[in-house]
Write an enzyme that holds these catalytic residues in place. Structure first.
Site, short mmCIF file in Angstrom:
data_model
loop_
_atom_site.label_atom_id
_atom_site.label_comp_id
_atom_site.label_asym_id
_atom_site.label_seq_id
_atom_site.Cartn_x
_atom_site.Cartn_y
_atom_site.Cartn_z
N TYR A 47 -16.86 18.17 -13.78
CA TYR A 47 -17.29 16.78 -13.96
C TYR A 47 -18.36 16.43 -12.90
O TYR A 47 -18.19 16.79 -11.71
CB TYR A 47 -16.06 15.88 -13.81
CG TYR A 47 -16.35 14.41 -13.84
CD1 TYR A 47 -16.72 13.78 -15.03
CD2 TYR A 47 -16.26 13.64 -12.69
CE1 TYR A 47 -16.99 12.43 -15.06
CE2 TYR A 47 -16.52 12.28 -12.72
CZ TYR A 47 -16.89 11.69 -13.90
OH TYR A 47 -17.16 10.35 -13.92
N ARG A 89 0.84 -1.20 0.00
CA ARG A 89 0.00 0.00 0.00
C ARG A 89 0.88 1.25 0.00
O ARG A 89 0.58 2.25 -0.65
CB ARG A 89 -0.97 0.02 1.19
CG ARG A 89 -1.82 1.26 1.18
CD ARG A 89 -2.95 1.37 2.22
NE ARG A 89 -3.02 0.37 3.24
CZ ARG A 89 -2.33 0.39 4.39
NH1 ARG A 89 -1.51 1.39 4.66
NH2 ARG A 89 -2.47 -0.58 5.27
N ASP A 142 -7.89 19.88 -13.23
CA ASP A 142 -8.26 18.57 -13.75
C ASP A 142 -7.93 18.58 -15.24
O ASP A 142 -8.58 19.27 -16.03
CB ASP A 142 -9.76 18.33 -13.49
CG ASP A 142 -10.25 16.97 -13.98
OD1 ASP A 142 -9.61 16.40 -14.89
OD2 ASP A 142 -11.27 16.48 -13.47
N LYS A 165 -9.40 7.85 -18.66
CA LYS A 165 -9.78 8.38 -19.97
C LYS A 165 -8.59 8.31 -20.95
O LYS A 165 -8.07 7.24 -21.16
CB LYS A 165 -10.34 9.79 -19.81
CG LYS A 165 -11.35 9.93 -18.64
CD LYS A 165 -12.61 9.12 -18.83
CE LYS A 165 -13.47 8.98 -17.58
NZ LYS A 165 -13.78 10.19 -16.87
#
Ligand SMILES: *Cc1c(COP(=O)(O)O)cnc(C)c1O
Length: 393
Positions: free
Chosen positions: A109, A57, A182, A207
């Site tokens: 978004y 992690r 973003d 994306k």
């Protein structure tokens, strides 16, 4: 050249994408393609000593390889990856304390909007939204407790372009405020927000960056060493880390990012121009077109536009439904940025959760169609749109 007037493509970008962080010497096997390391734990040479990795992690060799490549591509020093774009956003907001204020652009978004409104606010973060194309509005909306600015440019689904450098200049006058951009829609191939003074570049790698519609992942890229230490702490403490196999896939996808973005750029502009002269089309929202209201801003901060844009036609909901169901090469689906072309109706799909009144104000009508132009032959895509118009009007 179709991207005339825009920033020049970054020389050396493709070489960085192929080589940054990929040094075969760092693996005992000297593997040219980075291995997928699935181990959750790593042998320690002595009690409380380690050789760089302890528990997966907090650090994983495949993930580190991807993060090095991502940082280099944005011209940044550091990249931190997360299990999704929204996990990235959530972790970035966790840099703030209760009572701090986030000022966000108004058509972010949908998932970002939902996170801010329904989650962050419940945790004591104040969030307000404003139209960042108007700098006076930004000036007036900054408060004494504003600690973060959240920008998305171009916006979704209306393709509004925000002037990153101008916003940064305005905001930095007002104190120590973290500016986040973003950059999902354009990627570091077409726009590099750190060059314009942004503090953190945020990605949904889901994306274009991955570009094959088969991974959900996100990243933050930044230069500030104190800030990255805080984000690394939160990456481990909050735990929304990506899987090694997914890191491998994104790292591989970056090798073709330059080629893919060049093709998305050319094809989408050609289709936007074709749509502009179609008798049933009333408006095309594409920052690469000189008719776009912020075309000049797009030219000074990007090297062109990607495959995602919107248009309006002269029909209503009935025509939209028929048009979308008539498409054969474009797939009717949400999301964007993959090699396959997609089409959708934001008012009933991606933006259905935006209240009707706000949708109307923003201009997200039932005749607004959003395309994500993929990597198929441009001629086939135009032919497909043409037959869908004929079938629905
Ligand atoms: C998809 C998307 C996100 C969210 O990313 P996920 O990977 O789906 O969590 C954030 N911003 C933009 C612009 C997006 O398109």
């Amino acid at each position: 050249m179709e991207n005339q007037g825009f920033l020049k493509d970054k020389v050396g970008f493709a070489s960085v994408a192929i080589h940054a962080g990929q040094d075969p010497e760092k693996w005992k096997s000297a593997a040219v393609v980075p291995p997928i390391v699935t181990a959750t734990t790593f042998k320690q040479p002595a009690t409380a000593e380690h050789t760089g990795f302890k528990y997966a992690r907090s650090g994983n060799p495949t993930r580190n390889t991807l993060e090095e490549c991502l940082a280099a591509l944005d011209g940044g020093k550091h990249a931190v990856t997360f299990a999704s774009g929204l996990a990235t956003t959530n972790t970035i907001v966790a840099l703030l304390n209760k009572g701090d204020h986030v000022l966000s652009c108004d058509d972010v978004y949908g998932g970002t909007n939902r996170l801010f409104r329904n989650v962050s606010t419940r945790q004591g973060i104040e969030v307000t939204f404003t139209d960042f194309t108007d700098l006076d509005k930004v000036k007036n909306a900054i408060q004494d407790n504003t600690k973060m600015i959240w920008l998305e440019t171009p916006s979704n689904p209306l393709l509004k372009v925000l002037d990153i450098a101008a916003v940064v200049k305005e905001v930095k006058k007002r104190g120590d405020i973290i500016v986040v951009v973003d950059n999902t829609f354009l990627t570091c191939y077409l726009q590099r927000p750190l060059d314009f003074g942004a503090d953190i570049v945020m990605y949904s790698l889901t994306k274009y960056m991955n570009g094959h519609s088969d991974v959900i992942m996100g990243a933050a890229v930044l230069n500030d060493s104190a800030l990255v230490q805080k984000l690394r702490f939160l990456q481990n403490a909050m735990g929304a880390v990506p899987a090694p196999f997914d890191c491998y896939l994104v790292n591989r996808s970056l090798k073709t990012l330059a080629l893919r973005m060049q093709r998305h750029r050319t094809s989408s502009l050609a289709i936007a121009k074709w749509l502009q002269q179609h008798p049933k089309v009333t408006e095309v929202m594409h920052p690469g077109l000189p008719t776009h209201p912020q075309h000049e801003i797009a030219k000074k901060q990007t090297s062109g536009h990607s495959g995602v844009f919107s248009f309006k036609h002269s029909g209503g909901l009935k025509e939209s439904r028929k048009f979308l169901s008539s498409l054969k090469v474009f797939t009717l689906a949400e999301s964007l940025g993959g090699y396959e072309s997609l089409a959708g109706l934001p008012s009933l799909m991606t933006h259905a959760s935006v209240p009707e009144q706000q949708r109307a104000e923003l201009g997200i009508t039932d005749s607004l169609i959003r395309l994500s132009v993929g990597l198929e032959d441009t001629e086939d895509l135009i032919e497909d749109l043409s037959q869908a118009f004929n079938a629905s009007f």
